[in-house]
Design a protein around this motif. Structure first.
Motif, short mmCIF file in Angstrom:
data_model
loop_
_atom_site.label_atom_id
_atom_site.label_comp_id
_atom_site.label_asym_id
_atom_site.label_seq_id
_atom_site.Cartn_x
_atom_site.Cartn_y
_atom_site.Cartn_z
N GLU A 79 -41.74 2.57 -4.91
CA GLU A 79 -42.58 1.26 -4.67
C GLU A 79 -41.13 0.15 -5.43
OE1 GLU A 79 -44.86 2.95 -5.06
OE2 GLU A 79 -46.32 2.44 -3.51
N GLN A 80 -40.61 1.18 -6.61
CA GLN A 80 -39.51 0.66 -7.28
C GLN A 80 -38.34 1.06 -6.44
OE1 GLN A 80 -40.05 3.06 -11.04
NE2 GLN A 80 -41.36 1.76 -11.79
N LYS A 81 -38.29 2.08 -6.31
CA LYS A 81 -37.13 2.05 -5.25
C LYS A 81 -36.36 1.21 -4.07
CE LYS A 81 -36.05 7.43 -5.27
NZ LYS A 81 -36.08 8.41 -3.68
N LYS A 82 -37.90 0.25 -3.53
CA LYS A 82 -37.70 -0.11 -2.46
C LYS A 82 -37.35 -1.23 -3.34
CE LYS A 82 -39.25 -1.72 1.83
NZ LYS A 82 -37.35 -1.12 2.95
N ILE A 83 -37.63 -1.90 -4.44
CA ILE A 83 -37.78 -2.85 -4.92
C ILE A 83 -36.39 -2.67 -5.19
CG2 ILE A 83 -37.98 -4.17 -7.38
CD1 ILE A 83 -40.94 -3.34 -6.83
N LYS A 84 -35.63 -1.81 -5.88
CA LYS A 84 -34.13 -1.59 -5.79
C LYS A 84 -33.60 -2.44 -4.71
CE LYS A 84 -33.99 0.74 -10.51
NZ LYS A 84 -33.43 2.12 -11.21
N GLU A 85 -33.99 -1.66 -3.72
CA GLU A 85 -33.00 -1.28 -2.45
C GLU A 85 -33.36 -3.19 -2.06
OE1 GLU A 85 -34.41 0.63 0.41
OE2 GLU A 85 -33.98 2.54 -0.70
N LEU A 86 -33.97 -3.47 -2.53
CA LEU A 86 -34.18 -5.24 -2.14
C LEU A 86 -33.43 -6.35 -2.64
CD1 LEU A 86 -37.77 -5.18 -1.03
CD2 LEU A 86 -36.37 -5.55 0.92
N GLU A 87 -33.82 -6.11 -4.12
CA GLU A 87 -32.56 -6.83 -4.74
C GLU A 87 -30.85 -6.08 -4.95
OE1 GLU A 87 -34.08 -4.85 -9.40
OE2 GLU A 87 -35.60 -6.30 -9.05
N ALA A 88 -31.01 -5.70 -4.62
CA ALA A 88 -29.83 -5.19 -3.88
C ALA A 88 -29.30 -5.83 -2.96
CB ALA A 88 -29.14 -3.98 -3.78
N SER A 89 -29.57 -6.00 -1.68
CA SER A 89 -29.63 -6.10 -0.71
C SER A 89 -29.98 -8.04 -0.96
CB SER A 89 -30.71 -6.01 0.69
OG SER A 89 -31.02 -6.59 1.72
N VAL A 90 -30.21 -8.75 -1.69
CA VAL A 90 -30.55 -10.14 -1.76
C VAL A 90 -29.38 -10.54 -2.78
CG1 VAL A 90 -31.25 -11.70 -3.57
CG2 VAL A 90 -33.04 -10.07 -1.90
N ALA A 91 -28.95 -9.10 -3.47
CA ALA A 91 -27.55 -9.92 -4.10
C ALA A 91 -26.32 -10.15 -3.74
CB ALA A 91 -26.95 -9.04 -5.16
N SER A 92 -26.22 -8.71 -2.79
CA SER A 92 -25.06 -8.83 -1.10
C SER A 92 -25.21 -9.62 -0.53
CB SER A 92 -25.61 -7.62 -0.76
OG SER A 92 -24.50 -7.57 0.44
N LEU A 93 -26.31 -10.28 0.11
CA LEU A 93 -26.64 -11.40 0.88
C LEU A 93 -26.30 -12.69 0.38
CD1 LEU A 93 -29.68 -10.62 2.81
CD2 LEU A 93 -27.89 -10.54 3.75
N LYS A 94 -26.83 -12.88 -0.89
CA LYS A 94 -26.15 -14.07 -2.03
C LYS A 94 -24.91 -14.78 -2.23
CE LYS A 94 -26.82 -16.54 -6.93
NZ LYS A 94 -27.87 -16.78 -7.67
#
Length: 182
Positions: free
Chosen positions: A23-38
């Motif tokens: 779950e923590q890995k998934k959160i980190k991946e999603l946070e990186a994806s959000v930062a990239s999209l932003k």
């Protein structure tokens, strides 16, 4: 048994690759994806704002300078009217009444043409007796004239014109040459 190193602030052991949950890995991946999209969104927004600004400038320039080709072409007419007026002497006008009427008609036509050009941002300039300026004058020939300083415009063959402050056509001039060396 060794104790794991604990974070001094929370008392929780630091996370390593081995003890990170899925779950923590998934959160980190999603946070990186959000930062990239932003980042991508902000770049697109900046590009859009730049496009709007550039388009606005292009539209303003088109309004100001869109008649440049037409104005350049019509200058030949203004030049020919000016030349026609210069060929008639005051004595010729007074001797031939028909010539005076023709002269007055050409003079009125030239004045109206110049007013119409000015209304659309075209300004006429004649640099007689001014210092030669290569950005606004085109030297056609040199003349010797001891009464004027070297580099001064002595003769204007064709007036210059500008369109909304930008040079449309340089004035064609004769410039006083440096005196010959003795």
């Amino acid at each position: 048994m060794e104790k794991e190193a604990q974070s001094p602030e929370s008392g929780v052991p630091p996370q390593t690759e081995e003890n990170v949950t899925p779950e923590q890995k998934k959160i980190k991946e999603l946070e990186a994806s959000v930062a990239s999209l932003k980042d991508e969104y902000l770049r697109c927004l900046a590009d859009q704002q730049n496009l709007v600004r550039r388009t606005k400038i292009d539209v303003e320039n088109a309004k100001l300078y869109g008649i440049k080709g037409f104005a350049s072409s019509i200058l030949e007419v203004a030049d020919n009217l000016e030349r026609a007026l210069a060929t008639v002497s005051p004595t010729q006008k007074s001797q031939i009444p028909e010539l005076e009427s023709l002269f007055n008609g050409i003079e009125m036509t030239e004045k109206i043409l110049i007013k119409v050009l000015e209304r659309h941002g075209v300004a006429k300039f004649s640099p007689l007796n001014e210092k030669f300026n290569p950005t606004q004058h085109e030297a056609i020939f040199e003349v010797q004239d001891p009464s004027k300083a070297a580099g001064t415009v002595a003769i204007v063959q064709a007036s210059g014109y500008s369109l909304n402050g930008r040079l449309l056509r340089p004035a064609q001039v004769g410039v006083v040459a440096n005196p010959p060396a003795s």
